[in-house]
Design a protein around this motif. Structure first.
Motif, PDB file in Angstrom:
ATOM      1  N   LEU A 148      -5.378   2.176  -8.174  1.00  0.00           N
ATOM      2  CA  LEU A 148      -5.793   2.733  -6.891  1.00  0.00           C
ATOM      3  C   LEU A 148      -4.784   3.732  -6.335  1.00  0.00           C
ATOM      4  O   LEU A 148      -5.144   4.605  -5.550  1.00  0.00           O
ATOM      5  N   VAL A 171      -2.768   1.764  -0.246  1.00  0.00           N
ATOM      6  CA  VAL A 171      -3.310   0.545  -0.833  1.00  0.00           C
ATOM      7  C   VAL A 171      -2.808  -0.654  -0.030  1.00  0.00           C
ATOM      8  O   VAL A 171      -1.608  -0.824   0.162  1.00  0.00           O
ATOM      9  N   VAL A 217      -7.567  -4.306  -1.210  1.00  0.00           N
ATOM     10  CA  VAL A 217      -7.739  -5.139  -2.398  1.00  0.00           C
ATOM     11  C   VAL A 217      -7.713  -6.592  -1.946  1.00  0.00           C
ATOM     12  O   VAL A 217      -6.895  -6.975  -1.115  1.00  0.00           O
ATOM     13  N   SER A 259     -11.816  -4.168  -4.855  1.00  0.00           N
ATOM     14  CA  SER A 259     -11.283  -3.176  -3.935  1.00  0.00           C
ATOM     15  C   SER A 259     -12.436  -2.503  -3.201  1.00  0.00           C
ATOM     16  O   SER A 259     -13.558  -2.452  -3.693  1.00  0.00           O
ATOM     17  N   TRP A 293      -9.909  -9.388  -8.794  1.00  0.00           N
ATOM     18  CA  TRP A 293      -9.531  -8.582  -7.633  1.00  0.00           C
ATOM     19  C   TRP A 293     -10.609  -7.543  -7.411  1.00  0.00           C
ATOM     20  O   TRP A 293     -11.079  -6.901  -8.352  1.00  0.00           O
ATOM     21  N   HIS A 317      -7.362   2.060   0.431  1.00  0.00           N
ATOM     22  CA  HIS A 317      -8.166   1.016  -0.196  1.00  0.00           C
ATOM     23  C   HIS A 317      -7.641  -0.354   0.201  1.00  0.00           C
ATOM     24  O   HIS A 317      -6.451  -0.537   0.412  1.00  0.00           O
ATOM     25  N   ILE A 340      -3.396  -5.025   0.709  1.00  0.00           N
ATOM     26  CA  ILE A 340      -3.839  -6.261   0.078  1.00  0.00           C
ATOM     27  C   ILE A 340      -4.151  -7.273   1.165  1.00  0.00           C
ATOM     28  O   ILE A 340      -3.303  -7.545   2.025  1.00  0.00           O
TER      29      ILE A 340
END
Length: 98
Positions: A73, A8, A82, A95, A93, A80, A10
């Motif tokens: 997630l 994950v 985000v 994704s 948010w 992924h 960001i």
């Protein structure tokens, strides 16, 4: 957010910087709407995920919403990304798979 969530990531506000979620040890949402993440390292580097403004601010629990999104997630397979989105006066948010 520390743990094993290598899949994950960001995206920062501009989309030019991307931070792995498990590198974050603290999130701070200030009164201007700026969201910063402190990274897990000896230098205590902070990254701005969302720039504050005098315009529409994200909700007071926006940083908590990010934590929920990352946790959801983390249970899925694959990587992924985000990122924050402001549409129609609402912050959320989103994704997408990498």
């Amino acid at each position: 957010m520390s743990g094993t969530v290598p899949g994950v990531w960001i995206a920062a506000d501009s989309g030019h910087d991307i931070v792995r979620a498990d590198a974050i040890v603290m999130l701070r949402l200030d009164e201007t709407g700026r969201l910063t993440a402190q990274l897990r390292d000896d230098a205590k580097v902070s990254v701005s995920l969302l720039e504050g403004s005098s315009g529409s601010h994200p909700p007071d629990d926006f940083h908590r919403q990010l934590i929920r999104a990352v946790a959801e997630l983390a249970d899925s397979s694959g990587a992924h990304l985000v990122r924050a989105r402001h549409e129609g006066g609402v912050w959320h948010w989103i994704s997408e798979p990498l």
